[in-house]
Design a protein around this motif. Structure first.
Motif, PDB file in Angstrom:
ATOM      1  N   PRO A   1     -11.736   5.581   8.003  1.00  0.00           N
ATOM      2  CA  PRO A   1     -11.627   5.459   9.470  1.00  0.00           C
ATOM      3  C   PRO A   1     -10.321   6.019  10.021  1.00  0.00           C
ATOM      4  O   PRO A   1     -10.313   6.694  11.051  1.00  0.00           O
ATOM      5  CB  PRO A   1     -11.699   3.949   9.696  1.00  0.00           C
ATOM      6  N   LYS A   2      -9.212   5.764   9.321  1.00  0.00           N
ATOM      7  CA  LYS A   2      -7.917   6.169   9.877  1.00  0.00           C
ATOM      8  C   LYS A   2      -7.758   7.690   9.936  1.00  0.00           C
ATOM      9  O   LYS A   2      -6.937   8.187  10.686  1.00  0.00           O
ATOM     10  CB  LYS A   2      -6.783   5.554   9.056  1.00  0.00           C
TER      11      LYS A   2
ATOM     12  N   PHE B   1     -12.780  -3.946  19.872  1.00  0.00           N
ATOM     13  CA  PHE B   1     -13.872  -4.824  19.468  1.00  0.00           C
ATOM     14  C   PHE B   1     -14.133  -5.921  20.491  1.00  0.00           C
ATOM     15  O   PHE B   1     -13.272  -6.258  21.301  1.00  0.00           O
ATOM     16  CB  PHE B   1     -13.534  -5.479  18.127  1.00  0.00           C
TER      17      PHE B   1
ATOM     18  N   ALA C   1     -10.005  -8.856  18.099  1.00  0.00           N
ATOM     19  CA  ALA C   1      -9.536  -8.551  16.744  1.00  0.00           C
ATOM     20  C   ALA C   1      -8.057  -8.225  16.706  1.00  0.00           C
ATOM     21  O   ALA C   1      -7.626  -7.341  15.983  1.00  0.00           O
ATOM     22  CB  ALA C   1     -10.359  -7.416  16.121  1.00  0.00           C
TER      23      ALA C   1
ATOM     24  N   TYR D   1      -4.103  -9.116  15.710  1.00  0.00           N
ATOM     25  CA  TYR D   1      -3.509  -9.806  14.569  1.00  0.00           C
ATOM     26  C   TYR D   1      -2.761 -11.010  15.120  1.00  0.00           C
ATOM     27  O   TYR D   1      -1.702 -10.860  15.737  1.00  0.00           O
ATOM     28  CB  TYR D   1      -2.567  -8.871  13.821  1.00  0.00           C
TER      29      TYR D   1
ATOM     30  N   ARG E   1      -2.641   5.152  18.921  1.00  0.00           N
ATOM     31  CA  ARG E   1      -3.024   6.037  17.813  1.00  0.00           C
ATOM     32  C   ARG E   1      -3.132   7.493  18.271  1.00  0.00           C
ATOM     33  O   ARG E   1      -3.220   8.392  17.442  1.00  0.00           O
ATOM     34  CB  ARG E   1      -4.348   5.579  17.201  1.00  0.00           C
TER      35      ARG E   1
ATOM     36  N   GLU F   1     -14.046  -8.678  12.336  1.00  0.00           N
ATOM     37  CA  GLU F   1     -13.574  -7.582  13.182  1.00  0.00           C
ATOM     38  C   GLU F   1     -12.082  -7.326  12.983  1.00  0.00           C
ATOM     39  O   GLU F   1     -11.612  -6.216  13.198  1.00  0.00           O
ATOM     40  CB  GLU F   1     -13.895  -7.873  14.652  1.00  0.00           C
ATOM     41  N   VAL F   2     -11.333  -8.355  12.555  1.00  0.00           N
ATOM     42  CA  VAL F   2      -9.911  -8.137  12.262  1.00  0.00           C
ATOM     43  C   VAL F   2      -9.788  -7.190  11.074  1.00  0.00           C
ATOM     44  O   VAL F   2      -8.959  -6.272  11.067  1.00  0.00           O
ATOM     45  CB  VAL F   2      -9.208  -9.481  11.983  1.00  0.00           C
TER      46      VAL F   2
ATOM     47  N   LYS G   1     -11.977  -4.952  10.249  1.00  0.00           N
ATOM     48  CA  LYS G   1     -12.367  -3.618  10.712  1.00  0.00           C
ATOM     49  C   LYS G   1     -11.218  -2.968  11.470  1.00  0.00           C
ATOM     50  O   LYS G   1     -10.911  -1.787  11.265  1.00  0.00           O
ATOM     51  CB  LYS G   1     -13.592  -3.723  11.627  1.00  0.00           C
ATOM     52  N   ALA G   2     -10.573  -3.773  12.339  1.00  0.00           N
ATOM     53  CA  ALA G   2      -9.460  -3.221  13.123  1.00  0.00           C
ATOM     54  C   ALA G   2      -8.358  -2.732  12.189  1.00  0.00           C
ATOM     55  O   ALA G   2      -7.770  -1.668  12.408  1.00  0.00           O
ATOM     56  CB  ALA G   2      -8.928  -4.279  14.083  1.00  0.00           C
ATOM     57  N   ALA G   3      -8.089  -3.501  11.135  1.00  0.00           N
ATOM     58  CA  ALA G   3      -7.042  -3.101  10.201  1.00  0.00           C
ATOM     59  C   ALA G   3      -7.426  -1.814   9.474  1.00  0.00           C
ATOM     60  O   ALA G   3      -6.577  -0.960   9.210  1.00  0.00           O
ATOM     61  CB  ALA G   3      -6.790  -4.220   9.196  1.00  0.00           C
ATOM     62  N   ARG G   4      -8.712  -1.654   9.169  1.00  0.00           N
ATOM     63  CA  ARG G   4      -9.131  -0.412   8.505  1.00  0.00           C
ATOM     64  C   ARG G   4      -8.975   0.780   9.434  1.00  0.00           C
ATOM     65  O   ARG G   4      -8.539   1.856   9.029  1.00  0.00           O
ATOM     66  CB  ARG G   4     -10.599  -0.515   8.064  1.00  0.00           C
ATOM     67  N   VAL G   5      -9.348   0.576  10.705  1.00  0.00           N
ATOM     68  CA  VAL G   5      -9.196   1.676  11.663  1.00  0.00           C
ATOM     69  C   VAL G   5      -7.714   2.024  11.812  1.00  0.00           C
ATOM     70  O   VAL G   5      -7.353   3.188  11.925  1.00  0.00           O
ATOM     71  CB  VAL G   5      -9.813   1.288  13.028  1.00  0.00           C
ATOM     72  N   ASP G   6      -6.866   0.993  11.765  1.00  0.00           N
ATOM     73  CA  ASP G   6      -5.421   1.214  11.867  1.00  0.00           C
ATOM     74  C   ASP G   6      -4.841   1.840  10.604  1.00  0.00           C
ATOM     75  O   ASP G   6      -3.658   2.173  10.573  1.00  0.00           O
ATOM     76  CB  ASP G   6      -4.710  -0.123  12.128  1.00  0.00           C
ATOM     77  N   GLY G   7      -5.644   1.936   9.553  1.00  0.00           N
ATOM     78  CA  GLY G   7      -5.177   2.549   8.316  1.00  0.00           C
ATOM     79  C   GLY G   7      -4.269   1.660   7.490  1.00  0.00           C
ATOM     80  O   GLY G   7      -3.411   2.153   6.758  1.00  0.00           O
ATOM     81  N   ILE G   8      -4.456   0.349   7.597  1.00  0.00           N
ATOM     82  CA  ILE G   8      -3.620  -0.570   6.828  1.00  0.00           C
ATOM     83  C   ILE G   8      -4.278  -0.833   5.478  1.00  0.00           C
ATOM     84  O   ILE G   8      -5.442  -1.237   5.431  1.00  0.00           O
ATOM     85  CB  ILE G   8      -3.415  -1.878   7.616  1.00  0.00           C
TER      86      ILE G   8
ATOM     87  N   ARG H   1      -2.008  -4.809   1.980  1.00  0.00           N
ATOM     88  CA  ARG H   1      -1.114  -5.043   3.104  1.00  0.00           C
ATOM     89  C   ARG H   1      -1.791  -5.921   4.159  1.00  0.00           C
ATOM     90  O   ARG H   1      -1.155  -6.755   4.796  1.00  0.00           O
ATOM     91  CB  ARG H   1      -0.727  -3.696   3.695  1.00  0.00           C
TER      92      ARG H   1
END
Ligand SMILES: Nc1ncnc2c1ncn2[C@@H]1O[C@H](COP(=O)(O)OP(=O)(O)O)[C@@H](O)[C@H]1O
Ligand SMILES: [Mg+2]
Lengths: 360, 313
Positions: free
Chosen positions: A73-74, A82, A86, A88, A151, B205-206, B208-215, B219
């Motif tokens: 995805p990145k 979302f 979502a 942190y 981003r 969804e958290v 998923k958000a982290a994956r989209v952010d590339g984390i 981590r």
């Protein structure tokens, strides 16, 4: 012209369940596409495939001309927002925005610049040091949009971003998303089950049912020339009136024998001979009293229910034995039991083949 | 409704202001009556017994709590007793290792099970079984396994592996690790189940958000998921910590404090002096020291956790 996002022959199965099958969709640069459909029709699944959060079973996805089908995805150049925000929860707003960039090892001043720009665009500067728990739903969703914004990507994906908000906030934030799109001119793919959101935001709407796109067109076409019975019934509130019968040349005969001339209707392909059909007329295309003088079909009907809605009035009656609703100005006094003349504006109506359910 | 209720309430308050004490006493009376047994229990059992314990720790009571007041004599003697000092050192060492390893292993197991593996519930049940056993059973089982002549070492030597050696339980320098093995076997499954519940509480969804952010996944666990599991972690630490402080039955069944006094623990010291040593004063002094230690750790923490809350929100 190169498409911003291009989906070719995409299929996705969960085990034996086929959610998407051979789906094709081309999205132009800077376009605002809304995926609209009832819950469970595969909208989120499609969006997750585009984002790379789900591995596709078959087919290809291109973003900015690059085949991204198997990229993380990145690396796809997308940002995503979302329904549940979502965020942190243990990080401040500032950190929520910058965390992905920090992990990617971006220089500090560049991060600061991007965060400041996103905060300025979304007007969340005063919130930067708060934790998500201390924000309202609307503010949280703004922060979530900000996280996509920093981003600096070409494609934004929204998965029902306003569904957790109350009605007032929803319409406010809707306008803001539209403003954001006008300012940034990014490609946006927006999933919702709310037709008002779809009609107000979209350049083009893709109406989905059971993982299949039923119609892909601009809101005006979707509303006025629905391609099949499903789309016609899904869009519009109150929904379109449907009368079943047969069409023969320029005459539509309802089930109870009522004849309605449909010569004014713009057939895509005039049916040969007699054909089982469904006539659809939107409530606002039924005229009352003198307004109905010029339309091809008029009848007398008795008012059964009156629903005043402030700016307009919704009235229920029966035509050809079938319940029909129509809208009229709230200035016209209407009472239950009144006998009124109503007329159908056939030119703006829709005719569907009763078997294939497609537009005639 | 609400409009009329507010002025009424305000009026009632001004009318009753002189009888503030009365109001405190009689406001919501049925609830207070219902809470009476609980309050009585707290007062008598917790506060009462604590005061009793502390009081008699300052006496020279032997078999019966009847001795006369001797000041800090019992405490002086306590800290001159090498058995007590060894007990305290053992508890600190065992406690720190057991807490850290149980949490870490429990978390890692939970993460592994969270990868949507098959037979998850079977694994969960198996891992949780040791926790359903009492420490006595755990201790006895591991005593057999680790017994140099009957257990693992003896078996492998009989099978021909003659220089195999696993005698931690009989080795004063290793006996704490033998205890640790038994303790971990007992507690990690429970810790894993708690952690798993915490992991499942994290919104998909958290992730998923982290994956989209590339984390990266690790981590995401460290920076996002573990901080979100704060509540579960505190629960786990409190439960594990209370188990460690009152550690007694495992030691009795596994080593009975031996070899020598190398695996003694404070709770065993208290018990021995009070019930078999016939020296209530000494036992109670030790018990008071345990209470004091727990308080020194708990009070600042509770203050930070609950006291600051009003200011924070
Ligand atoms: N992880 C999954 N495993 C199995 N089936 C799923 C999974 N996720 C979604 N589905 C199914 O796929 C269909 C489409 O889901 P989704 O894309 O979430 O719908 P929506 O249009 O409401 O966003 C639903 O019928 C749902 O039951
Ligand atoms: Mg969805």
């Amino acid at each position: 012209m190169q498409h911003s996002v291009s989906i070719k022959d995409l299929s996705l199965n969960f085990g034996n369940v086929k959610v998407l099958e051979h789906l094709n969709l081309d999205i132009a640069q800077g376009e605002f596409i809304v995926l609209l459909g009832p819950s469970g029709c595969g909208k989120s699944t499609l969006l997750n495939c585009i984002a790379g959060l789900l591995d596709v079973s078959d087919g290809q996805i291109f973003i900015g001309g690059k085949n991204v089908t198997w990229l993380e995805p990145k690396d796809r150049g997308i940002g995503m927002v979302f329904q549940s925000y979502a965020l942190y929860p243990q990080m401040t707003v500032e950190r929520n925005l910058s965390f992905g960039l920090r992990v990617a090892g971006m220089p500090k001043d560049e991060i600061a610049r991007r965060v400041a720009r996103a905060a300025e665009i979304l007007q969340i500067q005063p919130l930067l040091n708060r934790k998500p728990a201390n924000l309202s739903g609307g503010q949280r969703q703004r922060v979530a949009i900000g996280r996509a914004l920093v981003r600096d990507v070409d494609v934004f994906l929204f998965d029902e971003p306003l569904s957790n908000l109350d009605a007032k906030l929803r319409s406010d934030l809707r306008v803001e998303i539209k403003r954001l799109h006008q300012r940034l001119k990014n490609t946006m793919i927006y999933v919702t089950h709310d037709q008002i959101e779809a009609l107000t935001l979209a350049d083009r709407i893709a109406i989905m049912k059971n993982g299949v796109i039923q119609q892909l067109a601009d809101p005006h076409t979707i509303y006025n020339k629905p391609t099949n019975l499903y789309v016609a019934g899904f869009i519009g509130s109150p929904s379109m009136n449907f009368i079943a019968g047969t069409v023969d040349g320029t005459t539509f005969t309802a089930a109870d024998g009522t004849k309605i001339p449909v010569g004014a209707y713009d057939f895509a392909a005039a049916p040969a001979g007699s054909l089982k059909a469904v006539l659809g007329v939107r409530p606002e295309h039924i005229f009352l009293g003198e307004d109905a003088d010029d339309v091809p079909y008029r009848t007398t009907a008795e008012i059964e229910i009156v629903e005043p809605m402030g700016s307009e009035t919704l009235a229920w009656t029966k035509v050809a034995g079938i319940p029909v609703t129509f809208r009229c100005s709230s200035d016209i006094p209407l009472n239950v039991g009144d006998k009124v003349t109503i007329g159908f504006d056939i030119a703006r109506g829709s005719l569907f083949n009763a078997e294939t359910e497609n537009r005639l | 409704m609400a409009d009329t209720a507010v002025p009424l309430e305000a009026g009632a308050e001004t009318a009753h202001r002189p009888g503030l004490l009365k109001r405190i006493l009689f406001h919501n009376l049925p609830a207070k009556i219902a809470a009476l047994p609980m309050m009585a229990t707290v007062l008598v059992v917790f506060v009462g017994c604590t005061i009793w314990t502390v009081y008699y720790s300052f006496t020279n009571s032997k078999l019966l709590p009847t001795g006369k007041f001797v000041g800090f004599d019992q405490y002086e003697r306590l800290f001159q007793t090498s058995r007590w000092n060894v007990s305290v050192t053992n508890l600190v060492a065992y406690g720190a290792m057991s807490l850290v390893f149980t949490l870490v292993i429990g978390f890692i197991l939970a993460v592994l099970i969270d990868q949507k593996i098959r037979f998850e519930s079977a694994f969960r049940t198996i891992m949780l079984y040791p926790f359903a056993l009492s420490f006595i059973v755990t201790g006895l089982v591991w005593q057999w396994i680790m017994n140099p002549t009957l257990g693992l070492q003896g078996t492998l030597r009989n099978l021909g592996w003659s220089n195999f050696s696993f005698d931690w339980i009989a080795n004063p320098r290793m006996v704490l690790f033998a205890m640790l093995i038994a303790g971990l076997w007992h507690g990690t499954g429970f810790c894993m189940v708690l952690m798993l519940a915490g992991l499942r509480g994290v919104d998909e969804e958290v992730w998923k958000a982290a994956r989209v952010d590339g984390i990266p996944t690790w981590r995401t666990y460290v920076s996002i998921v573990i901080p979100m599991m704060r509540g579960v972690l505190i629960t786990a630490i409190v439960i594990l910590g209370s188990g460690i402080v009152r550690l007694y039955d495992l030691v009795v069944a596994l080593t009975n404090g031996g070899p020598g006094i190398s695996s003694e623990v404070p709770a065993k010291y208290v018990f021995n002096y009070m019930f078999s040593g016939g020296n209530i004063g000494q036992g109670l002094a030790a018990a008071t020291m345990m209470l004091l230690t727990v308080l020194i750790i708990m009070v600042p923490w509770a203050y930070l956790e609950f006291g600051g809350k009003g200011k924070r929100t």
